[in-house]
Write a protein that holds these residues in place. Structure first.
Motif, PDB file in Angstrom:
ATOM      1  N   ALA A   1       0.831  -1.204   0.000  1.00 36.02           N
ATOM      2  CA  ALA A   1       0.000   0.000   0.000  1.00 36.02           C
ATOM      3  C   ALA A   1       0.863   1.250   0.000  1.00 36.02           C
ATOM      4  O   ALA A   1       0.536   2.248  -0.657  1.00 36.02           O
ATOM      5  CB  ALA A   1      -0.925  -0.004   1.214  1.00 36.02           C
ATOM      6  N   SER A   2       1.978   1.209   0.717  1.00 33.97           N
ATOM      7  CA  SER A   2       2.864   2.371   0.759  1.00 33.97           C
ATOM      8  C   SER A   2       3.448   2.673  -0.616  1.00 33.97           C
ATOM      9  O   SER A   2       3.536   3.832  -1.032  1.00 33.97           O
ATOM     10  CB  SER A   2       3.990   2.126   1.762  1.00 33.97           C
ATOM     11  N   THR A   3       3.845   1.626  -1.344  1.00 36.17           N
ATOM     12  CA  THR A   3       4.411   1.823  -2.676  1.00 36.17           C
ATOM     13  C   THR A   3       3.407   2.476  -3.606  1.00 36.17           C
ATOM     14  O   THR A   3       3.729   3.387  -4.368  1.00 36.17           O
ATOM     15  CB  THR A   3       4.867   0.473  -3.265  1.00 36.17           C
ATOM     16  N   LEU A   4       2.170   2.033  -3.543  1.00 32.95           N
ATOM     17  CA  LEU A   4       1.143   2.551  -4.442  1.00 32.95           C
ATOM     18  C   LEU A   4       0.607   3.910  -3.998  1.00 32.95           C
ATOM     19  O   LEU A   4       0.527   4.850  -4.788  1.00 32.95           O
ATOM     20  CB  LEU A   4      -0.014   1.558  -4.538  1.00 32.95           C
ATOM     21  N   PHE A   5       0.233   4.004  -2.724  1.00 37.67           N
ATOM     22  CA  PHE A   5      -0.524   5.165  -2.260  1.00 37.67           C
ATOM     23  C   PHE A   5       0.300   6.130  -1.408  1.00 37.67           C
ATOM     24  O   PHE A   5      -0.188   7.200  -1.049  1.00 37.67           O
ATOM     25  CB  PHE A   5      -1.748   4.701  -1.468  1.00 37.67           C
ATOM     26  N   GLY A   6       1.543   5.760  -1.111  1.00 38.64           N
ATOM     27  CA  GLY A   6       2.380   6.622  -0.297  1.00 38.64           C
ATOM     28  C   GLY A   6       2.070   6.494   1.182  1.00 38.64           C
ATOM     29  O   GLY A   6       1.136   5.796   1.591  1.00 38.64           O
ATOM     30  N   HIS A   7       2.856   7.152   2.008  1.00 40.18           N
ATOM     31  CA  HIS A   7       2.607   7.146   3.451  1.00 40.18           C
ATOM     32  C   HIS A   7       3.117   8.452   4.051  1.00 40.18           C
ATOM     33  O   HIS A   7       3.845   9.206   3.407  1.00 40.18           O
ATOM     34  CB  HIS A   7       3.279   5.944   4.123  1.00 40.18           C
ATOM     35  N   ILE A   8       2.708   8.698   5.268  1.00 43.78           N
ATOM     36  CA  ILE A   8       3.212   9.872   5.981  1.00 43.78           C
ATOM     37  C   ILE A   8       4.277   9.426   6.975  1.00 43.78           C
ATOM     38  O   ILE A   8       4.351   8.244   7.343  1.00 43.78           O
ATOM     39  CB  ILE A   8       2.076  10.627   6.701  1.00 43.78           C
ATOM     40  N   LYS A   9       5.062  10.354   7.396  1.00 41.82           N
ATOM     41  CA  LYS A   9       6.115  10.062   8.364  1.00 41.82           C
ATOM     42  C   LYS A   9       5.510   9.472   9.633  1.00 41.82           C
ATOM     43  O   LYS A   9       4.519   9.974  10.173  1.00 41.82           O
ATOM     44  CB  LYS A   9       6.868  11.349   8.685  1.00 41.82           C
ATOM     45  N   GLY A  10       6.091   8.368  10.095  1.00 39.89           N
ATOM     46  CA  GLY A  10       5.623   7.726  11.307  1.00 39.89           C
ATOM     47  C   GLY A  10       4.450   6.800  11.134  1.00 39.89           C
ATOM     48  O   GLY A  10       3.892   6.291  12.109  1.00 39.89           O
ATOM     49  N   ALA A  11       4.033   6.547   9.892  1.00 39.04           N
ATOM     50  CA  ALA A  11       2.867   5.687   9.644  1.00 39.04           C
ATOM     51  C   ALA A  11       3.110   4.266  10.124  1.00 39.04           C
ATOM     52  O   ALA A  11       2.184   3.571  10.537  1.00 39.04           O
ATOM     53  CB  ALA A  11       2.517   5.691   8.167  1.00 39.04           C
ATOM     54  N   PHE A  12       4.349   3.820  10.076  1.00 35.80           N
ATOM     55  CA  PHE A  12       4.718   2.485  10.535  1.00 35.80           C
ATOM     56  C   PHE A  12       6.205   2.494  10.835  1.00 35.80           C
ATOM     57  O   PHE A  12       6.921   3.455  10.522  1.00 35.80           O
ATOM     58  CB  PHE A  12       4.369   1.415   9.493  1.00 35.80           C
ATOM     59  N   THR A  13       6.677   1.450  11.435  1.00 32.81           N
ATOM     60  CA  THR A  13       8.096   1.355  11.783  1.00 32.81           C
ATOM     61  C   THR A  13       8.952   1.457  10.528  1.00 32.81           C
ATOM     62  O   THR A  13       8.743   0.714   9.564  1.00 32.81           O
ATOM     63  CB  THR A  13       8.393   0.024  12.494  1.00 32.81           C
ATOM     64  N   GLY A  14       9.881   2.399  10.533  1.00 36.55           N
ATOM     65  CA  GLY A  14      10.745   2.603   9.377  1.00 36.55           C
ATOM     66  C   GLY A  14      10.299   3.722   8.471  1.00 36.55           C
ATOM     67  O   GLY A  14      11.018   4.098   7.533  1.00 36.55           O
ATOM     68  N   ALA A  15       9.085   4.273   8.697  1.00 34.84           N
ATOM     69  CA  ALA A  15       8.595   5.384   7.870  1.00 34.84           C
ATOM     70  C   ALA A  15       9.166   6.688   8.399  1.00 34.84           C
ATOM     71  O   ALA A  15       8.505   7.450   9.114  1.00 34.84           O
ATOM     72  CB  ALA A  15       7.072   5.414   7.870  1.00 34.84           C
ATOM     73  N   ALA A  16      10.426   6.953   8.051  1.00 36.00           N
ATOM     74  CA  ALA A  16      11.144   8.109   8.604  1.00 36.00           C
ATOM     75  C   ALA A  16      10.749   9.414   7.926  1.00 36.00           C
ATOM     76  O   ALA A  16      10.911  10.497   8.496  1.00 36.00           O
ATOM     77  CB  ALA A  16      12.653   7.887   8.482  1.00 36.00           C
ATOM     78  N   THR A  17      10.245   9.329   6.690  1.00 36.85           N
ATOM     79  CA  THR A  17       9.840  10.529   5.954  1.00 36.85           C
ATOM     80  C   THR A  17       8.549  10.249   5.195  1.00 36.85           C
ATOM     81  O   THR A  17       8.132   9.092   5.053  1.00 36.85           O
ATOM     82  CB  THR A  17      10.920  10.955   4.938  1.00 36.85           C
ATOM     83  N   ASP A  18       7.924  11.311   4.712  1.00 36.66           N
ATOM     84  CA  ASP A  18       6.745  11.137   3.854  1.00 36.66           C
ATOM     85  C   ASP A  18       7.152  10.493   2.532  1.00 36.66           C
ATOM     86  O   ASP A  18       8.265  10.703   2.042  1.00 36.66           O
ATOM     87  CB  ASP A  18       6.092  12.489   3.560  1.00 36.66           C
ATOM     88  N   ARG A  19       6.258   9.718   1.969  1.00 39.27           N
ATOM     89  CA  ARG A  19       6.491   9.106   0.650  1.00 39.27           C
ATOM     90  C   ARG A  19       5.266   9.358  -0.218  1.00 39.27           C
ATOM     91  O   ARG A  19       4.143   9.048   0.192  1.00 39.27           O
ATOM     92  CB  ARG A  19       6.719   7.608   0.799  1.00 39.27           C
ATOM     93  N   PRO A  20       5.432   9.945  -1.414  1.00 40.87           N
ATOM     94  CA  PRO A  20       4.256  10.281  -2.227  1.00 40.87           C
ATOM     95  C   PRO A  20       3.531   9.069  -2.784  1.00 40.87           C
ATOM     96  O   PRO A  20       2.301   9.094  -2.942  1.00 40.87           O
ATOM     97  CB  PRO A  20       4.839  11.149  -3.341  1.00 40.87           C
ATOM     98  N   GLY A  21       4.230   7.986  -3.136  1.00 38.62           N
ATOM     99  CA  GLY A  21       3.591   6.826  -3.752  1.00 38.62           C
ATOM    100  C   GLY A  21       3.477   6.973  -5.262  1.00 38.62           C
ATOM    101  O   GLY A  21       3.522   8.072  -5.807  1.00 38.62           O
ATOM    102  N   LEU A  22       3.312   5.841  -5.927  1.00 34.53           N
ATOM    103  CA  LEU A  22       3.322   5.838  -7.393  1.00 34.53           C
ATOM    104  C   LEU A  22       2.081   6.475  -7.995  1.00 34.53           C
ATOM    105  O   LEU A  22       2.140   7.037  -9.090  1.00 34.53           O
ATOM    106  CB  LEU A  22       3.475   4.401  -7.909  1.00 34.53           C
ATOM    107  N   LEU A  23       0.938   6.386  -7.321  1.00 35.75           N
ATOM    108  CA  LEU A  23      -0.265   6.991  -7.890  1.00 35.75           C
ATOM    109  C   LEU A  23      -0.121   8.497  -7.999  1.00 35.75           C
ATOM    110  O   LEU A  23      -0.534   9.099  -8.989  1.00 35.75           O
ATOM    111  CB  LEU A  23      -1.488   6.643  -7.041  1.00 35.75           C
ATOM    112  N   ARG A  24       0.485   9.117  -6.992  1.00 35.36           N
ATOM    113  CA  ARG A  24       0.684  10.561  -7.080  1.00 35.36           C
ATOM    114  C   ARG A  24       1.786  10.899  -8.077  1.00 35.36           C
ATOM    115  O   ARG A  24       1.740  11.946  -8.727  1.00 35.36           O
ATOM    116  CB  ARG A  24       1.013  11.139  -5.705  1.00 35.36           C
ATOM    117  N   SER A  25       2.761  10.025  -8.224  1.00 32.82           N
ATOM    118  CA  SER A  25       3.816  10.258  -9.222  1.00 32.82           C
ATOM    119  C   SER A  25       3.252  10.231 -10.631  1.00 32.82           C
ATOM    120  O   SER A  25       3.821  10.835 -11.545  1.00 32.82           O
ATOM    121  CB  SER A  25       4.920   9.194  -9.081  1.00 32.82           C
ATOM    122  N   ALA A  26       2.136   9.531 -10.803  1.00 35.02           N
ATOM    123  CA  ALA A  26       1.530   9.406 -12.135  1.00 35.02           C
ATOM    124  C   ALA A  26       0.505  10.500 -12.406  1.00 35.02           C
ATOM    125  O   ALA A  26      -0.214  10.429 -13.404  1.00 35.02           O
ATOM    126  CB  ALA A  26       0.859   8.035 -12.278  1.00 35.02           C
TER     127      ALA A  26
END
Length: 536
Positions: free
Chosen positions: A256-281
């Motif tokens: 889900a993180s790869t596709l939809f991205g995540h926010i910082k602290g969403a889960f262990t290891g989520a040190a920064t926000d990630r936009p995800g591939l859907l937003r990249s597209a």
């Protein structure tokens, strides 16, 4: 035969037709000037306007009556709220045309497109081109030198004339160029594939709906998706980029993180926000290959993103937006996956609007040669050296490539790799018969070591022979029978399937009959070709 009456249909020009006092006759007014033409009598003028300009319409009626008593003017008040709104204008014109008593046998209709807003003129053109107005387009023009009594000129445009045909031919050529682009200039000969690409070209240009590409691994789904993107990009229909993901590489919480991205602290290891591939597209094209491998949770999130262009990144309470076009690829039968509960029915319905099954290379044998030439040309361009077959090597290789021995398990990937190997070994740019023969042996060994992956073209024996008969089979027989039925479903005829199954052992027989051997094998289980053939 009596001459047809001339009927003009046109908008009241709220600016061009306006004017008061005696000075109005010194001004060129298109609607009035049309009825002042010396050699042309307008029998009836259907004057389109809104209630707001009803008084101007009455004034134009009076002026036309004074210069052309033969002309009957009928004013039609259309309920147009916004003359610059396409939907509003087109809808009112459509309703007018729907209820108008056209009589083409007795009347000739001229559709005046000089007056009205640009939106109105465009809608008049579209209505005429679509034959809702069964007439010809009419343009009027003022005189070069304004003078009292000079009505200017008019031009009739017949959409059936050769000039329009030339325009139509130009668009046809552009479509042909688009089809050639999707095929990368490869002169494919398979009728089914060519028909499919023709339709994909039209859909790609006219629609932003999801497209589903089905077919075995290596059939060219990813390649075609990228070409669709490049075609739409060249037509200025996409501003974003091409984003590709093989869903089979997604695992666990990271999917889900790869596709939809995540926010910082969403889960262990989520040190920064990630936009995800859907937003990249965003404003581009997202190609999700092997979409059948997505988990059910990710499928639900993807459905919302496709339908609403909005979704929640992992761990976020705030929705984000991404306007992308989706192309999905799969080597699975998603309808069967839905029935088995492994794929959401609502997502399948959403991506199944435009579905195309790409045939594998064994089903496009007539296309092997042009794709062989294309792969050679690509290698030559990349390495700066022309590489060719000698005559005997080409004949030898093509005879094998189009025979029952050639499994082409990896489809075009196998062909591309094969060409690369031969071209690399070619001395002085010549692929000799020895090189071709060695490559043929290599492909035979490769395909023996690499059986078709489990799950691809899976066969349910219960559906083929009944659950009771299937339950009586040993596991060995069941596995072997599934593989053989799967190959039969990929073959055109009983003989074709037999040649593939007995490509090696047939050489040891004095009078090989591959079709008969397969027929007898199937009969052991109460089956025949009609039961297991691709048509079922």
């Amino acid at each position: 035969m009596s001459k047809k009456r001339i009927v003009v249909i046109g908008f009241l020009g709220t600016q061009l037709d306006s004017g008061k006092g005696a000075a109005r006759w010194e001004k060129w007014r298109p609607s009035v000037a049309l009825t002042q033409q010396e050699d042309t009598v307008i029998d009836r003028f259907e004057l389109l306007c809104t209630a707001k300009y009803g008084e101007l319409g009455k004034a134009i009626q009076r002026d036309i009556a004074s210069v052309s008593p033969e002309t009957t003017v009928a004013a039609h008040h259309l309920p147009i709220a916004n003359a610059w709104d396409f939907e509003d204008v087109y809808g009112c014109l459509f309703d007018f045309a729907k209820h108008y008593p056209f009589d083409p046998d007795r009347e000739e209709y001229w559709i005046h497109i000089t007056t009205g807003t640009h939106v109105a003129q465009i809608c008049m053109f579209l209505m005429t081109e679509a034959r809702f107005f069964p007439g010809r387009l009419l343009q009027t023009a003022p005189p070069r030198r304004q003078s009292l009594g000079n009505p200017g000129s008019f031009t009739l445009i017949d959409l059936d004339l050769s000039r329009y045909d030339q325009i139509a031919q130009r668009f046809s050529r552009e479509q042909e160029e688009g089809v050639t682009f999707l095929k990368s200039g490869i002169a494919t000969r398979n009728p089914r594939f060519n028909t499919m690409i023709d339709e994909i070209e039209r859909v790609a240009i006219k629609s932003r709906a999801p497209i589903l590409l089905m077919g075995p691994t290596g059939a060219g789904k990813s390649f075609l998706a990228r070409r669709v993107f490049e075609l739409k990009k060249a037509r200025h229909q996409l501003d974003g980029k091409f984003v590709e993901l093989n869903c089979a590489t997604l695992h666990g919480d990271g999917a889900a993180s790869t596709l939809f991205g995540h926010i910082k602290g969403a889960f262990t290891g989520a040190a920064t926000d990630r936009p995800g591939l859907l937003r990249s597209a965003h404003k581009g094209l997202l190609f999700l290959d092997e979409i059948g491998e997505l988990g059910l949770d990710e499928q639900a999130m993807l459905l919302k993103a496709v339908e609403e262009r909005r979704f929640f990144p992992v761990g976020s309470d705030n929705e984000v937006q991404s306007d992308f076009q989706l192309i999905a690829g799969t080597n699975r039968d998603l309808a069967q996956e839905v029935a088995a509960g492994r794929f959401r029915e609502d997502l399948y319905a959403r991506v199944n609007l435009w579905t195309y099954a790409l045939p594998g290379l064994v089903d496009r044998q007539e296309d092997i040669e042009p794709n062989l030439d294309y792969a050679l040309a690509q290698f030559s361009a990349e390495h700066g050296q022309m590489v060719r077959f000698n005559q005997e090597a080409r004949r030898h290789y093509m005879a094998f490539a189009t025979s029952g021995e050639a499994a082409w398990a990896g489809n075009f990937r196998d062909l591309s790799a094969s060409v690369t190997r031969m071209a690399t070994l070619a001395e002085a740019g010549r692929i000799t018969d020895d090189i071709a023969a060695a490559e043929i042996d290599r492909l035979k060994r490769l395909w023996r070591r690499q059986p078709r992956p489990a799950g691809e073209h899976a066969v349910e024996l219960d559906e083929v022979m009944g659950s009771e008969a299937a339950a009586q089979l040993d596991l060995f027989d069941a596995m072997q029978l599934r593989a053989i039925i799967g190959l039969c479903r990929q073959s055109k005829t009983l003989s074709d399937a037999g040649r593939k199954l007995y490509a090696v052992s047939r050489d040891a027989k004095a009078k090989p009959n591959d079709a008969d051997r397969l027929k007898k094998y199937l009969a052991k289980f109460g089956l025949d070709w009609d039961t297991v053939s691709p048509s079922i």
